[in-house]
Design an enzyme around this catalytic site. Structure first.
Site, PDB file in Angstrom:
ATOM      1  N   ASP A  28     -79.710  -8.464 -50.952  1.00  0.00           N
ATOM      2  CA  ASP A  28     -78.869  -9.625 -51.237  1.00  0.00           C
ATOM      3  C   ASP A  28     -78.990 -10.108 -52.678  1.00  0.00           C
ATOM      4  O   ASP A  28     -79.845  -9.645 -53.435  1.00  0.00           O
ATOM      5  CB  ASP A  28     -79.209 -10.780 -50.266  1.00  0.00           C
ATOM      6  CG  ASP A  28     -80.708 -10.906 -50.013  1.00  0.00           C
ATOM      7  OD1 ASP A  28     -81.497 -10.428 -50.857  1.00  0.00           O
ATOM      8  OD2 ASP A  28     -81.092 -11.473 -48.984  1.00  0.00           O
TER       9      ASP A  28
ATOM     10  N   ASN B  15     -85.922 -19.747 -40.487  1.00  0.00           N
ATOM     11  CA  ASN B  15     -84.920 -19.878 -39.423  1.00  0.00           C
ATOM     12  C   ASN B  15     -84.528 -18.521 -38.832  1.00  0.00           C
ATOM     13  O   ASN B  15     -83.536 -18.408 -38.125  1.00  0.00           O
ATOM     14  CB  ASN B  15     -83.674 -20.604 -39.957  1.00  0.00           C
ATOM     15  CG  ASN B  15     -82.984 -19.833 -41.083  1.00  0.00           C
ATOM     16  OD1 ASN B  15     -83.406 -18.727 -41.434  1.00  0.00           O
ATOM     17  ND2 ASN B  15     -81.929 -20.405 -41.644  1.00  0.00           N
TER      18      ASN B  15
ATOM     19  N   HIS C  28     -83.653 -15.789 -40.539  1.00  0.00           N
ATOM     20  CA  HIS C  28     -82.697 -14.953 -41.265  1.00  0.00           C
ATOM     21  C   HIS C  28     -83.358 -13.670 -41.761  1.00  0.00           C
ATOM     22  O   HIS C  28     -84.540 -13.640 -42.080  1.00  0.00           O
ATOM     23  CB  HIS C  28     -81.966 -15.712 -42.382  1.00  0.00           C
ATOM     24  CG  HIS C  28     -82.777 -16.062 -43.583  1.00  0.00           C
ATOM     25  ND1 HIS C  28     -82.749 -17.304 -44.173  1.00  0.00           N
ATOM     26  CD2 HIS C  28     -83.646 -15.340 -44.333  1.00  0.00           C
ATOM     27  CE1 HIS C  28     -83.545 -17.318 -45.222  1.00  0.00           C
ATOM     28  NE2 HIS C  28     -84.112 -16.136 -45.339  1.00  0.00           N
TER      29      HIS C  28
ATOM     30  N   GLU D 120     -77.781 -15.726 -41.851  1.00  0.00           N
ATOM     31  CA  GLU D 120     -78.259 -16.977 -41.280  1.00  0.00           C
ATOM     32  C   GLU D 120     -77.946 -17.030 -39.779  1.00  0.00           C
ATOM     33  O   GLU D 120     -77.158 -16.218 -39.279  1.00  0.00           O
ATOM     34  CB  GLU D 120     -77.581 -18.151 -42.007  1.00  0.00           C
ATOM     35  CG  GLU D 120     -77.888 -18.219 -43.515  1.00  0.00           C
ATOM     36  CD  GLU D 120     -79.253 -18.838 -43.842  1.00  0.00           C
ATOM     37  OE1 GLU D 120     -80.199 -18.668 -43.050  1.00  0.00           O
ATOM     38  OE2 GLU D 120     -79.362 -19.482 -44.895  1.00  0.00           O
TER      39      GLU D 120
HETATM   40  C1  F6R Z   1     -84.745 -11.659 -49.701  1.00  0.00           C
HETATM   41  C2  F6R Z   1     -84.279 -11.857 -48.331  1.00  0.00           C
HETATM   42  C3  F6R Z   1     -84.774 -12.971 -47.478  1.00  0.00           C
HETATM   43  C4  F6R Z   1     -86.274 -13.203 -47.561  1.00  0.00           C
HETATM   44  C5  F6R Z   1     -86.673 -14.397 -46.712  1.00  0.00           C
HETATM   45  C6  F6R Z   1     -88.152 -14.689 -46.797  1.00  0.00           C
HETATM   46  O1  F6R Z   1     -84.128 -10.547 -50.287  1.00  0.00           O
HETATM   47  O2  F6R Z   1     -83.477 -11.105 -47.915  1.00  0.00           O
HETATM   48  O3  F6R Z   1     -84.424 -12.709 -46.142  1.00  0.00           O
HETATM   49  O4  F6R Z   1     -86.943 -12.067 -47.131  1.00  0.00           O
HETATM   50  O5  F6R Z   1     -85.965 -15.522 -47.134  1.00  0.00           O
HETATM   51  O6  F6R Z   1     -88.459 -15.090 -48.105  1.00  0.00           O
HETATM   52  P1  F6R Z   1     -89.963 -15.239 -48.605  1.00  0.00           P
HETATM   53  O7  F6R Z   1     -90.528 -13.866 -48.614  1.00  0.00           O
HETATM   54  O8  F6R Z   1     -89.845 -15.798 -49.994  1.00  0.00           O
HETATM   55  O9  F6R Z   1     -90.641 -16.134 -47.645  1.00  0.00           O
END
Ligand code: F6R
Length: 242
Positions: free
Chosen positions: A67, A135, A137, A142
């Protein structure tokens, strides 16, 4: 779904890093799906270490990132493009043409998604690395995202923007939109490695390990995949009964 319980972030990063490193040794032209955020940084450090010790080479490795924010230039330190160069690509011998990071041209959002989807259609990711949002994701899919979703522009939830505020000066600076690989594209990977550590991930792990499959919790789609390894730690499992 295989669960590997580690002591802490450091051990989880080593274990997950070794899974990827071994796979690169076995298949030097491997296709990796990569993630950003805090979770994979330790894994990337381990991969850089293995590269420096000549255990692995990125010469023929191809990568596809999950992403990217919409409306942030690639040279901006908060962009995921910048993050990947900073935390991995600048330190190994990967070829620029083998790196794929989605980018949404603000005036051509739809076309940008189609373009990335087309690239993903043409390839099979061998190992997809994932983090998990509080959450549930994965990528930036989401809650309520359909499991058959392909690359799209997502409106980030307030919870996600709040969680990612730490990378910006203020909440207002956190983009409200992102381009993300869809759940369907994530699920196409041959193998998925999810890393979740720390007490901030305890609720998410409790929900994931309840095994209920629902679009309310996007990571639950992973129960429908044949080969998922969750590398986690004691804090993240603190709400899960043995
Ligand atoms: C990042 C992504 C997100 C993160 C998630 C956890 O490329 O796709 O799904 O993996 O938001 O983020 P952290 O690792 O910062 O807790």
């Amino acid at each position: 779904m295989q669960i590997i319980k580690c002591k802490d972030y450091e051990e989880a990063s080593k274990v997950a890093g070794d899974i990827i490193s071994d796979a690169i040794q076995e298949k030097p032209d491997i296709v990796l799906g990569l993630a950003t955020g805090s979770s994979p940084i330790g894994i990337y450090q381990n991969l850089i270490e293995d590269y420096k010790n000549k255990k692995i080479s990125f010469e023929n490795v191809r990568t596809y990132n999950l992403d990217e924010y919409v409306g942030i230039d690639r040279d901006c330190p908060q962009s995921y493009y910048y993050f990947m160069n900073d935390h991995l690509f600048n330190h190994v011998n990967i070829k620029q043409e083998n790196v794929h990071i989605p980018y949404a041209t603000p005036k051509a959002l739809e076309e940008s998604c189609k373009k990335y989807s087309k690239e993903l259609d043409k390839t099979v990711v061998d190992i997809q690395l994932l983090g998990i949002g509080a959450n549930g994701h994965i990528g930036f899919n989401e809650p309520k995202t359909p499991f058959d979703q392909k690359t799209f522009i997502v409106q980030l939830t307030e919870k996600t923007r709040e969680d990612n505020k730490r990378f910006f000066n203020t909440l207002e600076e956190v983009p409200s939109k992102a381009i993300t690989m869809g759940i369907a594209e994530i699920m196409k990977a041959k193998k998925i490695v999810l890393i979740a550590t720390g007490k901030n991930k305890a609720e998410a792990m409790k929900r994931l390990l309840s095994k209920e499959v629902t679009t309310d919790f996007p990571a639950s789609a992973l129960h429908l995949h044949q080969d998922v390894i969750v590398v986690t730690d004691e804090e993240a499992l603190s709400l899960v009964n043995d």
